[in-house]
Write an enzyme that holds these catalytic residues in place. Structure first.
Site, PDB file in Angstrom:
ATOM      1  N   ASP A  70       0.854  -1.199   0.000  1.00  0.00           N
ATOM      2  CA  ASP A  70       0.000   0.000   0.000  1.00  0.00           C
ATOM      3  C   ASP A  70       0.892   1.252   0.000  1.00  0.00           C
ATOM      4  O   ASP A  70       2.016   1.240  -0.519  1.00  0.00           O
ATOM      5  CB  ASP A  70      -0.956  -0.053   1.205  1.00  0.00           C
ATOM      6  CG  ASP A  70      -2.277   0.665   0.947  1.00  0.00           C
ATOM      7  OD1 ASP A  70      -3.150   0.120   0.269  1.00  0.00           O
ATOM      8  OD2 ASP A  70      -2.418   1.820   1.408  1.00  0.00           O
ATOM      9  N   ASP A  71       0.399   2.325   0.552  1.00  0.00           N
ATOM     10  CA  ASP A  71       1.093   3.617   0.507  1.00  0.00           C
ATOM     11  C   ASP A  71       2.509   3.511   1.105  1.00  0.00           C
ATOM     12  O   ASP A  71       2.806   2.592   1.868  1.00  0.00           O
ATOM     13  CB  ASP A  71       0.271   4.642   1.307  1.00  0.00           C
ATOM     14  CG  ASP A  71       0.495   6.067   0.823  1.00  0.00           C
ATOM     15  OD1 ASP A  71       1.447   6.296   0.066  1.00  0.00           O
ATOM     16  OD2 ASP A  71      -0.289   6.941   1.224  1.00  0.00           O
ATOM     17  N   LYS A 146      -4.309  -0.579  -6.544  1.00  0.00           N
ATOM     18  CA  LYS A 146      -5.301   0.182  -5.768  1.00  0.00           C
ATOM     19  C   LYS A 146      -5.016   1.654  -6.005  1.00  0.00           C
ATOM     20  O   LYS A 146      -3.896   2.113  -5.760  1.00  0.00           O
ATOM     21  CB  LYS A 146      -5.163  -0.174  -4.289  1.00  0.00           C
ATOM     22  CG  LYS A 146      -5.955   0.716  -3.335  1.00  0.00           C
ATOM     23  CD  LYS A 146      -5.848   0.159  -1.909  1.00  0.00           C
ATOM     24  CE  LYS A 146      -6.215   1.160  -0.839  1.00  0.00           C
ATOM     25  NZ  LYS A 146      -5.970   0.631   0.526  1.00  0.00           N
ATOM     26  N   ASP A 148      -5.937   5.336  -4.978  1.00  0.00           N
ATOM     27  CA  ASP A 148      -6.579   6.137  -3.939  1.00  0.00           C
ATOM     28  C   ASP A 148      -6.982   7.507  -4.496  1.00  0.00           C
ATOM     29  O   ASP A 148      -6.655   7.849  -5.639  1.00  0.00           O
ATOM     30  CB  ASP A 148      -5.596   6.276  -2.763  1.00  0.00           C
ATOM     31  CG  ASP A 148      -6.311   6.277  -1.425  1.00  0.00           C
ATOM     32  OD1 ASP A 148      -7.503   6.618  -1.391  1.00  0.00           O
ATOM     33  OD2 ASP A 148      -5.656   5.959  -0.407  1.00  0.00           O
ATOM     34  N   SER A 180     -10.829   4.017  -5.440  1.00  0.00           N
ATOM     35  CA  SER A 180     -11.334   4.518  -4.158  1.00  0.00           C
ATOM     36  C   SER A 180     -12.301   5.679  -4.357  1.00  0.00           C
ATOM     37  O   SER A 180     -12.697   6.333  -3.397  1.00  0.00           O
ATOM     38  CB  SER A 180     -10.176   4.961  -3.257  1.00  0.00           C
ATOM     39  OG  SER A 180      -9.379   3.855  -2.946  1.00  0.00           O
ATOM     40  N   ARG A 207     -13.755   1.028  -3.187  1.00  0.00           N
ATOM     41  CA  ARG A 207     -14.030   1.316  -1.781  1.00  0.00           C
ATOM     42  C   ARG A 207     -15.123   2.381  -1.730  1.00  0.00           C
ATOM     43  O   ARG A 207     -14.968   3.452  -2.303  1.00  0.00           O
ATOM     44  CB  ARG A 207     -12.760   1.867  -1.130  1.00  0.00           C
ATOM     45  CG  ARG A 207     -11.687   0.818  -0.796  1.00  0.00           C
ATOM     46  CD  ARG A 207     -11.937   0.205   0.571  1.00  0.00           C
ATOM     47  NE  ARG A 207     -12.212   1.246   1.549  1.00  0.00           N
ATOM     48  CZ  ARG A 207     -11.283   2.005   2.124  1.00  0.00           C
ATOM     49  NH1 ARG A 207     -10.023   1.798   1.866  1.00  0.00           N
ATOM     50  NH2 ARG A 207     -11.631   2.951   2.978  1.00  0.00           N
ATOM     51  N   ASP A 211     -12.265   3.912   6.043  1.00  0.00           N
ATOM     52  CA  ASP A 211     -11.173   2.953   6.278  1.00  0.00           C
ATOM     53  C   ASP A 211     -11.496   2.085   7.500  1.00  0.00           C
ATOM     54  O   ASP A 211     -11.940   2.589   8.530  1.00  0.00           O
ATOM     55  CB  ASP A 211      -9.873   3.691   6.623  1.00  0.00           C
ATOM     56  CG  ASP A 211      -9.242   4.362   5.424  1.00  0.00           C
ATOM     57  OD1 ASP A 211      -9.853   4.375   4.340  1.00  0.00           O
ATOM     58  OD2 ASP A 211      -8.133   4.895   5.595  1.00  0.00           O
TER      59      ASP A 211
HETATM   60  C1  GLA Z   1      -6.451   5.923   2.478  1.00  0.00           C
HETATM   61  C2  GLA Z   1      -7.000   4.550   2.098  1.00  0.00           C
HETATM   62  C3  GLA Z   1      -6.361   3.483   2.969  1.00  0.00           C
HETATM   63  C4  GLA Z   1      -4.849   3.520   2.782  1.00  0.00           C
HETATM   64  C5  GLA Z   1      -4.322   4.915   3.080  1.00  0.00           C
HETATM   65  C6  GLA Z   1      -2.858   5.059   2.697  1.00  0.00           C
HETATM   66  O1  GLA Z   1      -6.820   6.296   3.752  1.00  0.00           O
HETATM   67  O2  GLA Z   1      -8.398   4.502   2.231  1.00  0.00           O
HETATM   68  O3  GLA Z   1      -6.853   2.204   2.639  1.00  0.00           O
HETATM   69  O4  GLA Z   1      -4.542   3.138   1.464  1.00  0.00           O
HETATM   70  O5  GLA Z   1      -5.043   5.918   2.362  1.00  0.00           O
HETATM   71  O6  GLA Z   1      -2.381   6.323   2.922  1.00  0.00           O
END
Ligand code: GLA
Length: 403
Positions: A70-71, A146, A148, A180, A207, A211
């Protein structure tokens, strides 16, 4: 089967059942301090260790195949050619080599970016670089992305998410596209068939809502959002092979849920046909959590080829709720959930009249957590369910009455 019309869908042939895998975010967040926390920071070692566990400990065999970074894997600046780059200190071998490692284990390579100017944690976003970034991910042999929506105005998303999806398609590499987009819209796409249709058209999953956090309160609030009541609900009808609603990651194996709450989260995510992404420490996971996540009969409900999202069919405004999902071959999965927080438990009765897709008189029931047949039932099934818990069943073999 339920007579609900479906929209035009993104036909990239991917995610025909809800994707399953492991993702860094919930458990490991944006921990970049590898000097102090060498085993829990986001670096290539963490990803390789999880890939090893997934391949060797039965996760891949059960269906968990995407390893998702992820990030916080990237730098805050692009390189001299304007390309995205992985942080050289934490990912010294680079993303392509990490992808090769993951693929070498028979797993799929998943990662993260942001449609806006920056990611949610302030790293480089895709804005102004859609074609170049899509090409970079394809060169790295990424299988799942993914995307965002931080640092972008929600009003631009209806233009930019489809545009980035088109750039991904143009690379010629099949890449699962997770959006997202609705999570950033004030409406979350609620009550809008048109809004949901555009997600189905452009994304493999998306999404819609908040979160997930490592707590039962968070799971309850997500479950209330997904407390849909019929097959024609705009979100329920949007789910199907190749296009799924994503209520966010599983917490099973983390710290915030009791064993019965872990079972309940898994049962709900399964019955909603949700993507099943763990975010836990596979190097050190409790046996009870592992048993939940590897329950093949519950995974089979989630992965059922009909691809219908289950919804609430009884007691939806109260603490004794019944969720149901139609399965291939006329079978049905159901979750009987007791949300009460005190006492011992209650009987919950599922009647065949609650099921909008078939009325059966005599049927067979199997308890999916106990993995035991419960026997034959007529018209209804009553099970005792402890507080804060659920029971999950599969109903099959309708026996027609000979009159
Ligand atoms: C958002 C997304 C999370 C995650 C964070 C990463 O909040 O909804 O799932 O990916 O960013 O910074």
């Amino acid at each position: 089967m339920l007579g609900v019309p479906t929209a035009v869908a993104l036909e990239n042939g991917l995610a025909l059942t809800p994707p399953m895998g492991w993702m860094t975010w919930q458990r490991y967040r944006c921990n970049m301090d590898c000097d102090s926390d060498p085993s829990t920071c986001i670096n290539e070692q963490l990803i390789k260790e999880m890939a090893d566990r997934m391949a060797e400990d039965g996760w891949l065999e059960a269906g968990y195949r995407y390893v998702s970074i992820d990030d916080c894997w990237m730098t805050k600046e692009r390189d001299a050619q304007g390309r995205q780059v992985a942080d050289p200190k934490r990912f010294p071998s680079g993303m392509a080599a990490l992808g090769d490692y993951i693929h070498g284990k028979g797993l799929k390579f998943a990662t993260y970016g942001d449609i806006g100017a920056k990611t949610c944690q302030g790293f480089t976003g895709f804005q102004g670089h859609f074609e170049q970034d899509a090409q970079t991910f394809a060169e790295w042999k990424v299988d799942y992305l993914k995307v965002d929506g931080c640092f972008e105005s929600p009003k631009d998303m209806a233009r930019d998410y489809p545009a980035f999806g088109a750039a991904l398609n143009q690379t010629g590499r099949p890449i699962v596209y997770s959006c997202s987009w609705p999570a950033y819209m004030p409406s979350h796409c609620e009550k809008s068939d048109h809004c949901m249709d555009s997600l189905v058209e452009h994304c493999n999953l998306w999404r819609n809502f908040d979160d997930v956090q490592d707590s039962w309160d968070s799971v309850k609030s997500i479950a209330n959002f997904w407390r849909r009541r019929n097959a024609s609900d705009e979100m329920v009808r949007a789910a199907g092979p190749g296009h799924w609603n994503d209520p966010d990651m599983l917490l099973v194996g983390d710290f915030g849920l009791s064993p019965s709450q872990e079972q309940t989260q898994f049962a709900l995510w399964a019955i909603w046909a949700a993507p099943l992404f763990m975010s836990n420490n596979l190097r050190d996971i409790k046996q009870s959590s592992k048993e939940i996540l590897l329950n093949r009969e519950i995974i089979a409900v989630n992965q059922d080829l009909l691809g219908h999202q289950g919804f609430c069919v009884g007691g939806c405004d109260g603490d004794l709720r019944i969720w149901a999902k139609p399965l291939v071959g006329g079978e049905t999965a159901a979750v009987l959930q007791n949300l009460q927080e005190g006492g011992d438990g209650e009987n919950i009765t599922l009647t065949m009249a609650m099921l909008p897709w078939k009325s059966r008189r005599i049927f067979k029931a199997r308890d999916l957590f106990a993995q035991q047949d419960l026997g034959l039932f007529r018209e209804e099934l009553t099970l005792y369910v402890h507080v804060n818990s659920c029971r999950m069943v599969r109903l099959s073999d309708v026996i027609e009455m000979m009159v």
